[in-house]
Design a protein around this motif. Structure first.
Motif, PDB file in Angstrom:
ATOM      1  N   VAL A 236     -13.153  10.276  17.406  1.00  7.04           N
ATOM      2  CA  VAL A 236     -12.724   9.245  18.356  1.00  7.04           C
ATOM      3  C   VAL A 236     -13.769   9.063  19.445  1.00  7.04           C
ATOM      4  O   VAL A 236     -14.134   7.934  19.811  1.00  7.04           O
ATOM      5  CB  VAL A 236     -11.356   9.610  18.959  1.00  7.04           C
ATOM      6  CG1 VAL A 236     -10.998   8.666  20.107  1.00  7.04           C
ATOM      7  CG2 VAL A 236     -10.269   9.562  17.890  1.00  7.04           C
ATOM      8  N   ARG A 237     -14.277  10.166  19.986  1.00  5.26           N
ATOM      9  CA  ARG A 237     -15.295  10.071  21.031  1.00  5.26           C
ATOM     10  C   ARG A 237     -16.568   9.400  20.516  1.00  5.26           C
ATOM     11  O   ARG A 237     -17.211   8.627  21.234  1.00  5.26           O
ATOM     12  CB  ARG A 237     -15.627  11.473  21.565  1.00  5.26           C
ATOM     13  CG  ARG A 237     -14.542  12.091  22.438  1.00  5.26           C
ATOM     14  CD  ARG A 237     -15.041  13.371  23.083  1.00  5.26           C
ATOM     15  NE  ARG A 237     -14.038  13.952  23.951  1.00  5.26           N
ATOM     16  CZ  ARG A 237     -13.166  14.874  23.582  1.00  5.26           C
ATOM     17  NH1 ARG A 237     -13.194  15.333  22.321  1.00  5.26           N
ATOM     18  NH2 ARG A 237     -12.291  15.354  24.427  1.00  5.26           N
ATOM     19  N   ALA A 238     -16.931   9.699  19.277  1.00  5.04           N
ATOM     20  CA  ALA A 238     -18.173   9.165  18.720  1.00  5.04           C
ATOM     21  C   ALA A 238     -18.070   7.695  18.357  1.00  5.04           C
ATOM     22  O   ALA A 238     -19.070   6.967  18.444  1.00  5.04           O
ATOM     23  CB  ALA A 238     -18.575   9.988  17.495  1.00  5.04           C
ATOM     24  N   ALA A 239     -16.897   7.234  17.941  1.00  6.80           N
ATOM     25  CA  ALA A 239     -16.780   5.884  17.380  1.00  6.80           C
ATOM     26  C   ALA A 239     -16.158   4.868  18.327  1.00  6.80           C
ATOM     27  O   ALA A 239     -16.434   3.671  18.204  1.00  6.80           O
ATOM     28  CB  ALA A 239     -15.963   5.931  16.084  1.00  6.80           C
ATOM     29  N   CYS A 240     -15.298   5.296  19.250  1.00  6.11           N
ATOM     30  CA  CYS A 240     -14.458   4.358  20.004  1.00  6.11           C
ATOM     31  C   CYS A 240     -14.978   4.133  21.418  1.00  6.11           C
ATOM     32  O   CYS A 240     -15.306   5.089  22.134  1.00  6.11           O
ATOM     33  CB  CYS A 240     -13.020   4.881  20.078  1.00  6.11           C
ATOM     34  SG  CYS A 240     -12.248   5.114  18.467  1.00  6.11           S
TER      35      CYS A 240
END
Length: 570
Positions: A527-531
């Protein structure tokens, strides 16, 4: 349809006619007569290959459709209708189509044994009808006339071979089209197919209509073969035996239909010569069908697997894949890709979602997180149309979606994946992308496969690992370039490295495909990497929404989702 299916269809036609011509040269008259019956049986099996072998629906009334075609040919023969037997056979096939559609209607709601009972009931009723009427021209001993150019047993055998070759070639083309891929996928998951924008009722009805047409043609061929027919040629029990043979040999493949036709014509002859009751042949077919179901592999599938193992190792050349063709010219505009307002979903007294608001801006990747039971999957189901009743509004690109069915929502730009992989394992990866994306070129397929790292477009889904299947699932959803794609826990069951790779691919979706993403996920690293933004649900309500890192650092989020309770220092 694809270039591969076109080549395969052409090759099938050429091989079939070539082998038929060779048989005419070397077989004696009696065996030519038996071979003609075998090829007519092969045409009947092709009809079952459509509805059972490809679409996975049970039909125990195929000989009833054949009876419609045979009786139609008989009436046209008595009336001396113009065109001769080839035209009469075509009309007989068309006459069977309405009956196929009528039988297909229950298939829209029934499956398995319930559908089998309906089709078996139709076969029984048709038996009674045929028993009450005589074949046209029987009282006058008027036989069905064959075409002059195909008169005689050898000539008629060639005619039947040509008809079989044409039908098998056309079915090969249909099988390579999006409709053919749709039928294979329906066997695996109807919901997943609808999520690709396919109308399931229309696909099923087309399968039954085409199957009835082919079966009606086989009945017309039988009329020309025997000259005069009786109701015993089209019994309910005969339809059941035909189904067992189709299950055993794999009638969706031309070679399987031919093998089944040969077994049906030659096995009784063998038993007769051994002075053994011919009913034992039906027992053999039943046992063979059970064996095929237990092994999950038909005779033709076994033959193809062995053949491909030899040929592919020597001749396969992979196409050069390049992902550079994916990047579109994007104009996101001002309208949000997805806007949800006041969404409330109730299951009886349980409120799964309570007045939920979510915005997914065009060109953004937005996360949707929360503990188990928070309502995340319910929201995905509601947005994609799989929750029938809800309150509130859902819109994409300023278009309201209330009352719109799932497959229509998919066509309007709402695509989704599922928590569990629902890709039909019998499809090749390129066929799956054609099913998911609709009008997609070979170059675009190559680019998508390069993006996810799959080198061979002809590999079956069953032959790739779980991580690659997840990426293929995501690729299928975005290849259609929808306004927004809903990814429901795509990293479930993935290793750390696979999840990191998936995060990179998801973050690239807006730039490469022009689609916004709503990502439901428990993996916070992903989530941190993509959003760029995230919304948090707890007990069906939004408790936080905003930039990803800010939201994940909120005490209320840590308490509700991460299980961390912060206390003030003394």
């Amino acid at each position: 349809m694809t270039r591969d299916s076109m080549r395969s269809a052409t090759l099938n036609v050429a091989i079939t006619i070539g082998l038929g011509g060779l048989a005419i040269l070397i077989l004696p008259n009696y065996w030519i007569y038996l071979a003609t019956g075998a090829m007519i049986g092969a045409v009947s099996l092709l009809s079952l290959g459509v509805v059972e072998g490809r679409a996975g629906m049970i039909s125990l009334c195929q000989l009833s459709f054949a009876g419609v075609g045979a009786w139609t040919v008989g009436y046209l023969n008595v009336a001396e209708a113009p065109g001769g037997l080839p035209i009469w056979i075509l009309i007989g096939g068309l006459a069977a189509v309405p009956f196929g559609i009528a039988i297909g209607l229950p298939a829209l709601r029934l499956r398995g044994i319930n559908l089998a009972i309906v089709t078996l009931g139709f076969a029984g009723a048709f038996d009674a009808v045929l028993a009450a009427i005589t074949y046209p021209g029987q009282a006058e001993f008027l036989q069905v006339l064959r075409p002059d150019v195909f008169d005689g047993d050898r000539g008629y055998f060639l005619f039947v071979v040509i008809v079989f070759a044409v039908i098998s070639g056309v079915l090969e083309l249909v099988g390579g089209s999006r409709l053919g891929s749709c039928w294979l996928a329906i066997r695996h998951s109807e919901r997943a197919v609808a999520a690709h924008g396919v109308g399931i009722p229309y696909a099923k009805l087309r399968a039954f209509a085409l199957s009835a047409f082919v079966s009606g043609v086989s009945g017309g061929l039988l009329a020309g073969y025997l000259g005069m027919l009786v109701s015993d040629n089209f019994t309910m029990f005969g339809s059941m035996v035909l189904y067992a043979v189709a299950t055993m040999v794999g009638a969706q493949y031309p070679e399987g239909a031919v093998v089944g036709g040969l077994l049906g014509a030659l096995f009784p002859e063998l038993l007769r010569r051994l002075d053994v009751p011919q009913d034992l042949g039906n027992l053999f077919f039943a046992v063979g069908a059970v064996q095929a179901l237990a092994a999950r592999e038909t005779i033709s599938e076994s033959l193809r697997r062995a053949f491909c193992r030899v040929v592919r190792s020597k001749t396969r050349q992979l196409r050069r894949l390049d992902a550079s063709a994916l990047r579109p010219r994007i104009d996101y505009g001002k309208a949000p890709a997805l806007a949800v307002r006041g969404l409330t979903v109730r299951y009886g007294s349980v409120i799964a979602l309570n007045s939920v608001d979510i915005d997914v801006p065009a060109g953004a990747v937005v996360g949707l997180i929360g503990p188990n039971g928070a309502g995340k999957s319910t929201l995905i189901d509601a947005v994609s149309g799989y929750v029938l009743r809800y309150e509130g509004q859902i819109e994409t690109k300023n278009r309201l979606l209330e009352g719109v069915l799932p497959h229509r929502r998919a066509s309007l730009g709402i695509r989704r994946t599922w928590q569990t992989n629902r890709i039909a394992p019998d499809l090749t990866v390129s066929a799956y992308l054609r099913l998911a994306a609709g009008n997609i070129t070979n170059d675009e397929i190559d680019a998508v496969l390069a993006w996810i790292g799959l080198p061979d477009p002809d590999t079956k889904v069953s032959g790739i690992d779980a991580g690659a299947r997840r990426l293929l699932d995501v690729a299928g959803a975005v290849a259609a370039r929808p306004a927004v794609v809903l990814l429901d826990e795509p990293a479930a069951g993935q290793s750390f490295d696979e999840a990191a790779r998936l995060a990179e691919r998801i973050s690239e979706i807006p730039d490469l495909f022009g689609s916004a993403v709503l990502l439901v996920e428990h993996d916070m690293d992903l989530v941190r990497a993509a959003c760029s933004a995230v919304t948090v649900l707890d007990f069906g309500e939004v408790i936080a929404s905003g930039p990803t890192r800010e939201v994940l650092d909120l005490p209320i989020v840590k308490t509700a989702y991460l299980g961390v309770v912060e206390t003030e220092a003394a």
